[in-house]
Design an enzyme around this catalytic site. Sequence first.
Site, PDB file in Angstrom:
ATOM      1  N   LYS A   4       0.748  -1.230  -0.057  1.00  0.00           N
ATOM      2  CA  LYS A   4       0.343  -0.078  -0.035  1.00  0.00           C
ATOM      3  C   LYS A   4       1.025   1.077   0.429  1.00  0.00           C
ATOM      4  CE  LYS A   4      -2.086  -1.073   3.597  1.00  0.00           C
ATOM      5  NZ  LYS A   4      -1.172  -2.790   4.100  1.00  0.00           N
ATOM      6  N   ARG A   9      12.055  -5.629   5.157  1.00  0.00           N
ATOM      7  CA  ARG A   9      11.302  -4.101   4.582  1.00  0.00           C
ATOM      8  C   ARG A   9      13.176  -3.488   5.895  1.00  0.00           C
ATOM      9  NH1 ARG A   9       5.813  -2.041   5.756  1.00  0.00           N
ATOM     10  NH2 ARG A   9       5.730  -3.069   7.269  1.00  0.00           N
ATOM     11  N   ARG A  56      -1.007  -9.226  13.199  1.00  0.00           N
ATOM     12  CA  ARG A  56      -1.664  -8.405  12.080  1.00  0.00           C
ATOM     13  C   ARG A  56      -2.091  -9.368  11.150  1.00  0.00           C
ATOM     14  NH1 ARG A  56       4.449  -5.491  10.191  1.00  0.00           N
ATOM     15  NH2 ARG A  56       3.176  -4.555   9.127  1.00  0.00           N
TER      16      ARG A  56
HETATM   17  P1  AP5 Z   1       4.846  -1.643   1.885  1.00  0.00           P
HETATM   18  O1  AP5 Z   1       4.484  -0.269   0.930  1.00  0.00           O
HETATM   19  O2  AP5 Z   1       5.549  -1.063   2.893  1.00  0.00           O
HETATM   20  O3  AP5 Z   1       3.915  -2.302   2.404  1.00  0.00           O
HETATM   21  P2  AP5 Z   1       2.750  -2.461   3.518  1.00  0.00           P
HETATM   22  O4  AP5 Z   1       1.218  -2.393   2.625  1.00  0.00           O
HETATM   23  O5  AP5 Z   1       2.281  -0.457   3.937  1.00  0.00           O
HETATM   24  O6  AP5 Z   1       2.176  -2.684   4.450  1.00  0.00           O
HETATM   25  P3  AP5 Z   1       2.450  -2.092   6.289  1.00  0.00           P
HETATM   26  O7  AP5 Z   1       3.230  -3.203   6.635  1.00  0.00           O
HETATM   27  O8  AP5 Z   1       2.760  -0.224   6.265  1.00  0.00           O
HETATM   28  O9  AP5 Z   1       0.748  -2.349   6.115  1.00  0.00           O
HETATM   29  P4  AP5 Z   1       0.079  -2.445   7.448  1.00  0.00           P
HETATM   30  O10 AP5 Z   1      -0.454  -2.189   7.251  1.00  0.00           O
HETATM   31  O11 AP5 Z   1       0.410  -3.952   8.246  1.00  0.00           O
HETATM   32  O12 AP5 Z   1       0.709  -1.471   8.869  1.00  0.00           O
HETATM   33  P5  AP5 Z   1       0.713   0.278   9.241  1.00  0.00           P
HETATM   34  O13 AP5 Z   1       1.753   1.013   8.938  1.00  0.00           O
HETATM   35  O14 AP5 Z   1      -0.872   0.332   7.833  1.00  0.00           O
HETATM   36  O15 AP5 Z   1       5.955  -2.519   1.595  1.00  0.00           O
HETATM   37  C1  AP5 Z   1       6.680  -3.986   2.456  1.00  0.00           C
HETATM   38  C2  AP5 Z   1       7.354  -4.300   1.646  1.00  0.00           C
HETATM   39  O16 AP5 Z   1       7.792  -4.528   0.518  1.00  0.00           O
HETATM   40  C3  AP5 Z   1       8.552  -3.100   1.447  1.00  0.00           C
HETATM   41  O17 AP5 Z   1       9.704  -3.293   1.952  1.00  0.00           O
HETATM   42  C4  AP5 Z   1       8.059  -2.573  -0.031  1.00  0.00           C
HETATM   43  O18 AP5 Z   1       9.965  -2.723  -0.582  1.00  0.00           O
HETATM   44  C5  AP5 Z   1       7.934  -4.516  -0.734  1.00  0.00           C
HETATM   45  N1  AP5 Z   1       7.296  -4.151  -1.722  1.00  0.00           N
HETATM   46  C6  AP5 Z   1       6.392  -3.637  -2.312  1.00  0.00           C
HETATM   47  N2  AP5 Z   1       5.990  -3.291  -3.204  1.00  0.00           N
HETATM   48  C7  AP5 Z   1       6.641  -4.753  -3.154  1.00  0.00           C
HETATM   49  C8  AP5 Z   1       6.591  -5.425  -4.818  1.00  0.00           C
HETATM   50  N3  AP5 Z   1       5.745  -4.841  -5.888  1.00  0.00           N
HETATM   51  N4  AP5 Z   1       7.740  -6.546  -4.659  1.00  0.00           N
HETATM   52  C9  AP5 Z   1       8.655  -7.191  -4.411  1.00  0.00           C
HETATM   53  N5  AP5 Z   1       8.438  -6.344  -3.166  1.00  0.00           N
HETATM   54  C10 AP5 Z   1       7.205  -4.806  -3.189  1.00  0.00           C
HETATM   55  O19 AP5 Z   1      -0.148  -0.235  10.149  1.00  0.00           O
HETATM   56  C11 AP5 Z   1       0.888  -0.371  11.249  1.00  0.00           C
HETATM   57  C12 AP5 Z   1      -0.122  -0.603  12.564  1.00  0.00           C
HETATM   58  O20 AP5 Z   1      -0.676   0.843  13.022  1.00  0.00           O
HETATM   59  C13 AP5 Z   1      -1.573  -1.364  12.660  1.00  0.00           C
HETATM   60  O21 AP5 Z   1      -0.941  -2.945  13.011  1.00  0.00           O
HETATM   61  C14 AP5 Z   1      -2.269  -0.621  13.677  1.00  0.00           C
HETATM   62  O22 AP5 Z   1      -2.225  -1.334  14.975  1.00  0.00           O
HETATM   63  C15 AP5 Z   1      -2.232   0.636  13.081  1.00  0.00           C
HETATM   64  N6  AP5 Z   1      -3.020   1.205  12.744  1.00  0.00           N
HETATM   65  C16 AP5 Z   1      -3.080   2.078  11.115  1.00  0.00           C
HETATM   66  N7  AP5 Z   1      -3.828   2.584  10.309  1.00  0.00           N
HETATM   67  C17 AP5 Z   1      -4.943   1.539  12.129  1.00  0.00           C
HETATM   68  C18 AP5 Z   1      -6.429   1.857  11.761  1.00  0.00           C
HETATM   69  N8  AP5 Z   1      -6.587   2.279  10.659  1.00  0.00           N
HETATM   70  N9  AP5 Z   1      -7.382   1.487  12.572  1.00  0.00           N
HETATM   71  C19 AP5 Z   1      -6.104   0.812  14.006  1.00  0.00           C
HETATM   72  N10 AP5 Z   1      -5.090   0.937  13.258  1.00  0.00           N
HETATM   73  C20 AP5 Z   1      -4.542   1.263  12.590  1.00  0.00           C
HETATM   74 MG    MG Z   2       1.933   0.722   4.981  1.00  0.00          MG
END
Ligand code: AP5
Ligand code: MG
Length: 240
Positions: A33, A148, A192
């Site tokens: 994302k 990552r 997660r």
């Molecule tokens: P990346 O682009 O970083 O993936 P992402 O989908 O953004 O993953 P996140 O871990 O950020 O998602 P998440 O939903 O768990 O975490 P968030 O920060 O939102 O890519 C991942 C890796 O893959 C990178 O190394 C990248 O280089 C690689 N990659 C990407 N595309 C690729 C490709 N095509 N091919 C190969 N490699 C690739 O949330 C964190 C925490 O915050 C949650 O657990 C929760 O506690 C809280 N939180 C956040 N939002 C909410 C909400 N709305 N409600 C309640 N709690 C929330």
């Molecule tokens: Mg993210």
Amino acid sequence: MSLTATATESDRETELKTVPGPILLLGAPGSGKGTQAKELVKLWGIPQISTGDLLRSNVSQGTELGKTAKEIMQRGELVPDTLVNEMVAVRLKQPDTAAGYMLDGFPRTLPQAAWLDGRLASQPQCLPVVAVSIHVDYNQLLRRITGRRNCPVCQTIYNIYSKPPKVSGFCDVEGAALVQRADDTEQVFAERMRAYEAQTAPVVEHYRASGRFAEVDGDRPIAEIAAGIVSAVERLRKQA
Ligand code: AP5
Ligand code: MG
């Protein structure tokens, strides 16, 4: 920005004419994302609003929200809806959201989706929201999460397997030492994923049922996925 190696100038002009409006990027942890949002910001010029990034910023600044969120995030659970909705409400008031925005990681529960849908319904001048879900298999997600690394200065996202920096451990842009997120361990990833299946998968189904929804294969090169998201949004905007 070149979205695909084969895209023609006229393809790009068409892509750039898209009025983005509000876009939801849905998908499991590690599905890409954030990576995709950063690509599409360059194309569309609308902001990425990542609730994960906003929460991490609150944690590092030691705000009341950050103090509440810190342990919840370290366990891999979701922060309470009311707190997250309020944080998003404040961010959406900023003027850079006028032409649209990409919500990355929000909504993540059905109550958050109901809140957002209600907010958009009260703004009839806004384009309707379109949702794109990025699909990647579990084992690939785990490899992405554990590989990552992030730049703490410019937030560029790297991966030791698929997108390594030029100099191991340091950001290509800032030269800063890269960091690993506290929740990017195998154990917290499993939690997660449990939260995703229980609370966020129903949100995906909610937007699928709305008709303004597309799913893209996230196990491809980054530029190909971005091109797929652009064409999905183009198509959904035409039917909206
Ligand atoms: P990346 O682009 O970083 O993936 P992402 O989908 O953004 O993953 P996140 O871990 O950020 O998602 P998440 O939903 O768990 O975490 P968030 O920060 O939102 O890519 C991942 C890796 O893959 C990178 O190394 C990248 O280089 C690689 N990659 C990407 N595309 C690729 C490709 N095509 N091919 C190969 N490699 C690739 O949330 C964190 C925490 O915050 C949650 O657990 C929760 O506690 C809280 N939180 C956040 N939002 C909410 C909400 N709305 N409600 C309640 N709690 C929330
Ligand atoms: Mg993210």
